[in-house]
Design a protein around this motif. Structure first.
Motif, PDB file in Angstrom:
ATOM      1  N   THR A  50     -55.600 -10.717  -4.744  1.00  0.00           N
ATOM      2  CA  THR A  50     -54.038 -10.728  -5.118  1.00  0.00           C
ATOM      3  C   THR A  50     -53.830  -9.461  -5.677  1.00  0.00           C
ATOM      4  O   THR A  50     -52.876  -8.777  -5.636  1.00  0.00           O
ATOM      5  CB  THR A  50     -53.833 -11.732  -6.207  1.00  0.00           C
ATOM      6  OG1 THR A  50     -54.340 -13.064  -5.411  1.00  0.00           O
ATOM      7  CG2 THR A  50     -52.350 -11.988  -6.223  1.00  0.00           C
ATOM      8  N   ILE A  51     -54.655  -9.186  -6.889  1.00  0.00           N
ATOM      9  CA  ILE A  51     -54.346  -7.781  -7.288  1.00  0.00           C
ATOM     10  C   ILE A  51     -54.589  -6.721  -6.346  1.00  0.00           C
ATOM     11  O   ILE A  51     -53.740  -5.617  -6.638  1.00  0.00           O
ATOM     12  CB  ILE A  51     -55.042  -7.854  -8.683  1.00  0.00           C
ATOM     13  CG1 ILE A  51     -54.638  -8.740  -9.695  1.00  0.00           C
ATOM     14  CG2 ILE A  51     -54.839  -6.323  -9.689  1.00  0.00           C
ATOM     15  CD1 ILE A  51     -55.388  -9.052 -11.160  1.00  0.00           C
ATOM     16  N   HIS A  52     -55.628  -6.562  -5.955  1.00  0.00           N
ATOM     17  CA  HIS A  52     -55.816  -5.425  -5.030  1.00  0.00           C
ATOM     18  C   HIS A  52     -54.738  -5.221  -3.885  1.00  0.00           C
ATOM     19  O   HIS A  52     -54.496  -4.326  -3.534  1.00  0.00           O
ATOM     20  CB  HIS A  52     -57.052  -5.793  -4.353  1.00  0.00           C
ATOM     21  CG  HIS A  52     -57.954  -4.658  -3.844  1.00  0.00           C
ATOM     22  ND1 HIS A  52     -57.698  -2.831  -4.332  1.00  0.00           N
ATOM     23  CD2 HIS A  52     -58.914  -4.072  -2.716  1.00  0.00           C
ATOM     24  CE1 HIS A  52     -58.052  -2.335  -3.777  1.00  0.00           C
ATOM     25  NE2 HIS A  52     -59.134  -2.989  -2.751  1.00  0.00           N
ATOM     26  N   ASN A  53     -54.391  -6.367  -3.666  1.00  0.00           N
ATOM     27  CA  ASN A  53     -52.997  -6.206  -2.473  1.00  0.00           C
ATOM     28  C   ASN A  53     -51.843  -5.664  -3.324  1.00  0.00           C
ATOM     29  O   ASN A  53     -51.181  -5.073  -2.611  1.00  0.00           O
ATOM     30  CB  ASN A  53     -52.855  -7.549  -2.194  1.00  0.00           C
ATOM     31  CG  ASN A  53     -53.825  -8.108  -0.855  1.00  0.00           C
ATOM     32  OD1 ASN A  53     -54.530  -7.475  -0.340  1.00  0.00           O
ATOM     33  ND2 ASN A  53     -53.634  -9.505  -0.638  1.00  0.00           N
ATOM     34  N   MET A  54     -51.525  -6.067  -4.481  1.00  0.00           N
ATOM     35  CA  MET A  54     -50.462  -5.314  -5.300  1.00  0.00           C
ATOM     36  C   MET A  54     -50.631  -3.710  -5.407  1.00  0.00           C
ATOM     37  O   MET A  54     -49.830  -2.881  -5.400  1.00  0.00           O
ATOM     38  CB  MET A  54     -50.371  -6.185  -6.470  1.00  0.00           C
ATOM     39  CG  MET A  54     -49.778  -7.431  -6.127  1.00  0.00           C
ATOM     40  SD  MET A  54     -48.953  -8.065  -7.718  1.00  0.00           S
ATOM     41  CE  MET A  54     -50.587  -8.944  -8.412  1.00  0.00           C
ATOM     42  N   PHE A  55     -51.946  -3.400  -5.767  1.00  0.00           N
ATOM     43  CA  PHE A  55     -52.273  -2.091  -6.280  1.00  0.00           C
ATOM     44  C   PHE A  55     -53.771  -1.517  -5.411  1.00  0.00           C
ATOM     45  O   PHE A  55     -54.954  -1.903  -5.888  1.00  0.00           O
ATOM     46  CB  PHE A  55     -52.877  -2.145  -7.792  1.00  0.00           C
ATOM     47  CG  PHE A  55     -51.788  -2.742  -8.665  1.00  0.00           C
ATOM     48  CD1 PHE A  55     -50.668  -1.854  -9.151  1.00  0.00           C
ATOM     49  CD2 PHE A  55     -51.761  -4.174  -9.017  1.00  0.00           C
ATOM     50  CE1 PHE A  55     -49.611  -2.375  -9.711  1.00  0.00           C
ATOM     51  CE2 PHE A  55     -50.540  -4.556 -10.031  1.00  0.00           C
ATOM     52  CZ  PHE A  55     -49.499  -3.798 -10.198  1.00  0.00           C
ATOM     53  N   GLN A  74     -52.041 -12.555 -14.313  1.00  0.00           N
ATOM     54  CA  GLN A  74     -50.663 -12.259 -14.845  1.00  0.00           C
ATOM     55  C   GLN A  74     -50.993 -11.077 -15.782  1.00  0.00           C
ATOM     56  O   GLN A  74     -50.328  -9.960 -15.837  1.00  0.00           O
ATOM     57  CB  GLN A  74     -49.970 -13.290 -15.080  1.00  0.00           C
ATOM     58  CG  GLN A  74     -48.636 -12.788 -16.055  1.00  0.00           C
ATOM     59  CD  GLN A  74     -47.914 -14.047 -16.346  1.00  0.00           C
ATOM     60  OE1 GLN A  74     -48.218 -15.284 -16.574  1.00  0.00           O
ATOM     61  NE2 GLN A  74     -46.770 -13.599 -17.065  1.00  0.00           N
ATOM     62  N   THR A  77     -52.325  -7.707 -14.263  1.00  0.00           N
ATOM     63  CA  THR A  77     -51.152  -7.117 -13.718  1.00  0.00           C
ATOM     64  C   THR A  77     -50.308  -6.436 -14.644  1.00  0.00           C
ATOM     65  O   THR A  77     -49.844  -5.349 -14.362  1.00  0.00           O
ATOM     66  CB  THR A  77     -50.108  -8.163 -12.784  1.00  0.00           C
ATOM     67  OG1 THR A  77     -51.262  -8.875 -11.917  1.00  0.00           O
ATOM     68  CG2 THR A  77     -49.188  -7.577 -11.915  1.00  0.00           C
ATOM     69  N   ASN A  78     -50.079  -7.142 -15.806  1.00  0.00           N
ATOM     70  CA  ASN A  78     -49.129  -6.705 -16.777  1.00  0.00           C
ATOM     71  C   ASN A  78     -50.083  -5.231 -17.450  1.00  0.00           C
ATOM     72  O   ASN A  78     -49.122  -4.405 -17.517  1.00  0.00           O
ATOM     73  CB  ASN A  78     -48.945  -7.466 -17.867  1.00  0.00           C
ATOM     74  CG  ASN A  78     -48.005  -8.619 -17.572  1.00  0.00           C
ATOM     75  OD1 ASN A  78     -47.070  -8.322 -16.587  1.00  0.00           O
ATOM     76  ND2 ASN A  78     -47.802  -9.480 -18.030  1.00  0.00           N
ATOM     77  N   LEU A  81     -49.360  -2.836 -14.811  1.00  0.00           N
ATOM     78  CA  LEU A  81     -47.672  -2.205 -14.891  1.00  0.00           C
ATOM     79  C   LEU A  81     -47.546  -1.325 -16.105  1.00  0.00           C
ATOM     80  O   LEU A  81     -46.951  -0.313 -16.171  1.00  0.00           O
ATOM     81  CB  LEU A  81     -46.744  -3.242 -14.802  1.00  0.00           C
ATOM     82  CG  LEU A  81     -46.887  -3.938 -13.569  1.00  0.00           C
ATOM     83  CD1 LEU A  81     -46.278  -5.322 -13.606  1.00  0.00           C
ATOM     84  CD2 LEU A  81     -46.314  -2.961 -12.539  1.00  0.00           C
TER      85      LEU A  81
END
Length: 197
Positions: A50-55, A74, A77-78, A81
């Motif tokens: 999930t995180i690898h898809n976002m970043f 979460q 991810t924060n 960011l």
């Protein structure tokens, strides 16, 4: 009585030797918390994905290491960011978790559907002009009828219904794409004029 003492001593020696031999043969494996320095949380491959898809530019090992610390997608991810990066795991991490092999093609990650080669080449060759159907406007701007690049996007006005808001957004996108195209053409013209002067 002497024989009983000899038997008890012999049994005690045998028990001692058996315990000593079995404790040395079974290597004592340190716990993950003693290796990492904290008690690792439960991390699933879906959390890492999930995180690898976002970043996609953040290595999977860095993501997994931070998830082991936080246990929360979460929070990780924060952190990404806020900081823009995640620290690399220490060398001790790789004794527990072997290095993850990153796929060469980002579209080839597990859990994602493979695109056919024809569709992939089509999407690469498609420009923003053709995607947003702005060919007529490009022709009109070539004839000199266009807005100034500074006015691209303009001021947004809140429309009363969703359809008008969507149309307004679409129009602002088109203006920004055309203005970016004009700036690129002007920059290319300036670069071509530079060597000749």
């Amino acid at each position: 009585m002497g024989e009983v003492v000899n038997v008890i001593v012999a049994v005690a020696v045998i028990v001692f030797i058996v315990r000593w031999a079995t404790s040395n043969n079974a290597p004592s494996q340190p716990s993950p918390s003693s290796i990492l320095g904290f008690r690792p949380k439960n991390v699933t491959p879906e959390m890492v994905e999930t995180i690898h898809n976002m970043f996609p530019d953040i290595p999977s090992d860095n993501i997994r290491y931070d998830l082991l610390r936080t246990g929360s997608v979460q929070i990780t991810t924060n952190k990404l960011l806020e900081r823009g990066f995640l620290p690399a795991p220490p060398p001790a991490y790789f004794t527990l978790y072997p290095r993850a092999v990153e796929p060469a093609n980002p579209a080839a990650r597990p859990g994602q559907a493979q695109q056919p080669a024809a569709a992939a080449s089509k999407s690469k060759s498609e420009s923003l002009i053709s995607r947003f159907h702005l060919e007529d406007r490009v022709i009109a701007s070539a004839s000199g009828v266009s807005a100034a690049p500074e006015e691209a996007g303009g001021k947004s006005v809140w429309e009363e219904n969703a359809a008008k808001r969507e149309a307004s957004l679409r129009e602002r996108k088109a203006q920004m794409i055309l203005a970016a195209r004009q700036r690129l053409l002007a920059q290319q013209a300036a670069q071509q004029a530079e060597p000749s002067s």
